[in-house]
Motif scaffolding. Structure first.
Motif, PDB file in Angstrom:
ATOM      1  N   GLY A 159      78.627  39.889  43.602  1.00 51.41           N
ATOM      2  CA  GLY A 159      77.806  39.655  42.572  1.00 51.41           C
ATOM      3  C   GLY A 159      76.605  40.435  42.520  1.00 51.41           C
ATOM      4  O   GLY A 159      76.366  41.107  41.185  1.00 51.41           O
ATOM      5  N   VAL A 160      75.902  40.600  43.555  1.00 45.17           N
ATOM      6  CA  VAL A 160      74.852  41.872  43.254  1.00 45.17           C
ATOM      7  C   VAL A 160      75.183  43.100  43.133  1.00 45.17           C
ATOM      8  O   VAL A 160      74.953  43.737  42.328  1.00 45.17           O
ATOM      9  N   GLY A 161      76.400  43.475  43.580  1.00 48.86           N
ATOM     10  CA  GLY A 161      77.016  45.067  43.452  1.00 48.86           C
ATOM     11  C   GLY A 161      77.294  45.149  41.914  1.00 48.86           C
ATOM     12  O   GLY A 161      77.279  45.844  41.193  1.00 48.86           O
ATOM     13  N   GLN A 162      77.850  43.840  41.459  1.00 50.44           N
ATOM     14  CA  GLN A 162      78.291  43.841  40.081  1.00 50.44           C
ATOM     15  C   GLN A 162      77.289  43.972  38.997  1.00 50.44           C
ATOM     16  O   GLN A 162      77.203  44.756  37.962  1.00 50.44           O
ATOM     17  N   GLN A 163      76.165  43.197  39.300  1.00 49.38           N
ATOM     18  CA  GLN A 163      75.006  43.355  38.488  1.00 49.38           C
ATOM     19  C   GLN A 163      74.388  44.869  38.552  1.00 49.38           C
ATOM     20  O   GLN A 163      73.701  45.233  37.821  1.00 49.38           O
ATOM     21  N   ALA A 164      74.359  45.491  39.830  1.00 46.42           N
ATOM     22  CA  ALA A 164      73.722  46.797  39.839  1.00 46.42           C
ATOM     23  C   ALA A 164      74.535  47.794  38.996  1.00 46.42           C
ATOM     24  O   ALA A 164      73.999  48.599  38.293  1.00 46.42           O
ATOM     25  N   LEU A 165      75.924  47.642  39.023  1.00 50.39           N
ATOM     26  CA  LEU A 165      76.635  48.388  38.242  1.00 50.39           C
ATOM     27  C   LEU A 165      76.311  48.083  36.894  1.00 50.39           C
ATOM     28  O   LEU A 165      76.234  49.259  36.156  1.00 50.39           O
ATOM     29  N   TYR A 166      76.140  47.077  36.233  1.00 54.23           N
ATOM     30  CA  TYR A 166      75.719  46.940  34.898  1.00 54.23           C
ATOM     31  C   TYR A 166      74.343  47.388  34.481  1.00 54.23           C
ATOM     32  O   TYR A 166      74.196  47.901  33.500  1.00 54.23           O
ATOM     33  N   ALA A 167      73.531  47.166  35.428  1.00 55.72           N
ATOM     34  CA  ALA A 167      72.038  47.934  35.182  1.00 55.72           C
ATOM     35  C   ALA A 167      72.206  49.373  35.267  1.00 55.72           C
ATOM     36  O   ALA A 167      71.660  50.022  34.273  1.00 55.72           O
ATOM     37  N   VAL A 168      73.060  49.969  35.984  1.00 55.94           N
ATOM     38  CA  VAL A 168      73.089  51.482  35.616  1.00 55.94           C
ATOM     39  C   VAL A 168      73.941  51.912  34.310  1.00 55.94           C
ATOM     40  O   VAL A 168      73.638  52.974  33.983  1.00 55.94           O
ATOM     41  N   LEU A 169      74.719  51.031  34.086  1.00 57.88           N
ATOM     42  CA  LEU A 169      75.691  51.211  33.042  1.00 57.88           C
ATOM     43  C   LEU A 169      74.920  51.585  31.834  1.00 57.88           C
ATOM     44  O   LEU A 169      75.327  52.045  30.585  1.00 57.88           O
ATOM     45  N   VAL A 170      73.602  50.404  31.594  1.00 57.18           N
ATOM     46  CA  VAL A 170      73.111  50.625  30.541  1.00 57.18           C
ATOM     47  C   VAL A 170      72.136  52.039  30.354  1.00 57.18           C
ATOM     48  O   VAL A 170      72.429  52.567  29.176  1.00 57.18           O
ATOM     49  N   ALA A 171      71.770  52.512  31.369  1.00 52.79           N
ATOM     50  CA  ALA A 171      70.906  53.639  31.240  1.00 52.79           C
ATOM     51  C   ALA A 171      72.096  54.936  30.869  1.00 52.79           C
ATOM     52  O   ALA A 171      71.896  55.771  29.952  1.00 52.79           O
ATOM     53  N   TYR A 172      73.218  54.819  31.646  1.00 63.37           N
ATOM     54  CA  TYR A 172      74.446  55.780  31.079  1.00 63.37           C
ATOM     55  C   TYR A 172      74.743  55.933  29.884  1.00 63.37           C
ATOM     56  O   TYR A 172      75.120  56.806  29.102  1.00 63.37           O
ATOM     57  N   MET A 173      75.138  54.362  29.393  1.00 63.76           N
ATOM     58  CA  MET A 173      75.675  54.493  27.922  1.00 63.76           C
ATOM     59  C   MET A 173      74.673  54.885  26.857  1.00 63.76           C
ATOM     60  O   MET A 173      74.854  55.689  26.104  1.00 63.76           O
ATOM     61  N   GLU A 174      73.419  54.867  27.117  1.00 61.67           N
ATOM     62  CA  GLU A 174      72.395  55.040  26.325  1.00 61.67           C
ATOM     63  C   GLU A 174      71.981  56.516  26.354  1.00 61.67           C
ATOM     64  O   GLU A 174      71.980  57.454  25.296  1.00 61.67           O
ATOM     65  N   ARG A 175      71.833  57.097  27.542  1.00 59.93           N
ATOM     66  CA  ARG A 175      71.254  58.526  28.012  1.00 59.93           C
ATOM     67  C   ARG A 175      72.711  59.509  27.697  1.00 59.93           C
ATOM     68  O   ARG A 175      72.439  60.426  27.190  1.00 59.93           O
ATOM     69  N   LYS A 176      73.488  59.194  28.516  1.00 54.39           N
ATOM     70  CA  LYS A 176      74.415  60.167  28.440  1.00 54.39           C
ATOM     71  C   LYS A 176      75.502  60.147  27.444  1.00 54.39           C
ATOM     72  O   LYS A 176      76.114  61.249  26.558  1.00 54.39           O
ATOM     73  N   ARG A 236      81.053  32.120  55.029  1.00 51.93           N
ATOM     74  CA  ARG A 236      81.363  33.624  54.902  1.00 51.93           C
ATOM     75  C   ARG A 236      81.897  33.838  53.594  1.00 51.93           C
ATOM     76  O   ARG A 236      81.526  34.963  53.117  1.00 51.93           O
ATOM     77  N   ARG A 237      82.647  33.195  52.967  1.00 55.88           N
ATOM     78  CA  ARG A 237      83.273  33.182  51.692  1.00 55.88           C
ATOM     79  C   ARG A 237      82.100  33.398  50.731  1.00 55.88           C
ATOM     80  O   ARG A 237      81.887  34.109  49.893  1.00 55.88           O
ATOM     81  N   LEU A 238      80.972  32.370  50.770  1.00 58.01           N
ATOM     82  CA  LEU A 238      79.889  32.414  49.998  1.00 58.01           C
ATOM     83  C   LEU A 238      79.117  33.781  49.897  1.00 58.01           C
ATOM     84  O   LEU A 238      78.682  34.282  49.078  1.00 58.01           O
ATOM     85  N   MET A 239      78.899  34.398  51.207  1.00 63.40           N
ATOM     86  CA  MET A 239      78.410  35.703  51.329  1.00 63.40           C
ATOM     87  C   MET A 239      79.042  36.795  50.842  1.00 63.40           C
ATOM     88  O   MET A 239      78.502  37.629  50.041  1.00 63.40           O
ATOM     89  N   VAL A 240      80.239  36.499  50.916  1.00 62.73           N
ATOM     90  CA  VAL A 240      81.012  37.731  50.045  1.00 62.73           C
ATOM     91  C   VAL A 240      80.931  37.663  48.573  1.00 62.73           C
ATOM     92  O   VAL A 240      80.717  38.696  48.008  1.00 62.73           O
ATOM     93  N   VAL A 241      81.046  36.707  48.048  1.00 66.79           N
ATOM     94  CA  VAL A 241      80.641  36.215  46.608  1.00 66.79           C
ATOM     95  C   VAL A 241      79.378  36.914  46.243  1.00 66.79           C
ATOM     96  O   VAL A 241      79.113  37.451  45.238  1.00 66.79           O
ATOM     97  N   ALA A 242      78.552  36.450  47.186  1.00 69.83           N
ATOM     98  CA  ALA A 242      77.104  36.800  46.659  1.00 69.83           C
ATOM     99  C   ALA A 242      76.899  38.323  46.742  1.00 69.83           C
ATOM    100  O   ALA A 242      76.312  38.862  45.813  1.00 69.83           O
ATOM    101  N   VAL A 243      77.627  39.072  47.747  1.00 72.95           N
ATOM    102  CA  VAL A 243      77.269  40.484  47.855  1.00 72.95           C
ATOM    103  C   VAL A 243      78.161  41.199  46.733  1.00 72.95           C
ATOM    104  O   VAL A 243      77.641  42.046  46.134  1.00 72.95           O
TER     105      VAL A 243
END
Length: 66
Positions: free
Chosen positions: A11-28, A2-9
């Motif tokens: 991690g995916v959320g953090q990478q999704a945030l960084y992906a959106v952050l790139v577009a936000y920083m450049e465009r806005k 269960r701990r591994l699944m929490v860490v995986a989720v």
């Protein structure tokens, strides 16, 4: 397992945030390409500082366990 699944989720959320952050920083915010690199460096330095501070305080909290 269960701990591994929490860490995986998280991690995916953090990478999704960084992906959106790139577009936000450049465009806005209109920052150049190296602005994102500087932000990642600042995040890495903050992570290292937080990890070293947490390691120093861990002895007072005991081994814990989740």
């Amino acid at each position: 397992m269960r701990r591994l699944m929490v860490v995986a989720v998280l991690g995916v959320g953090q990478q999704a945030l960084y992906a959106v952050l790139v577009a936000y920083m450049e465009r806005k915010l209109g920052l150049p390409g190296y602005g994102y690199s500087l932000m990642l460096v600042a995040a890495a330095v903050g992570s290292l500082a937080g990890a070293s501070a947490a390691a120093g305080r861990r002895g007072g909290w005991g081994p814990g366990g989740a």
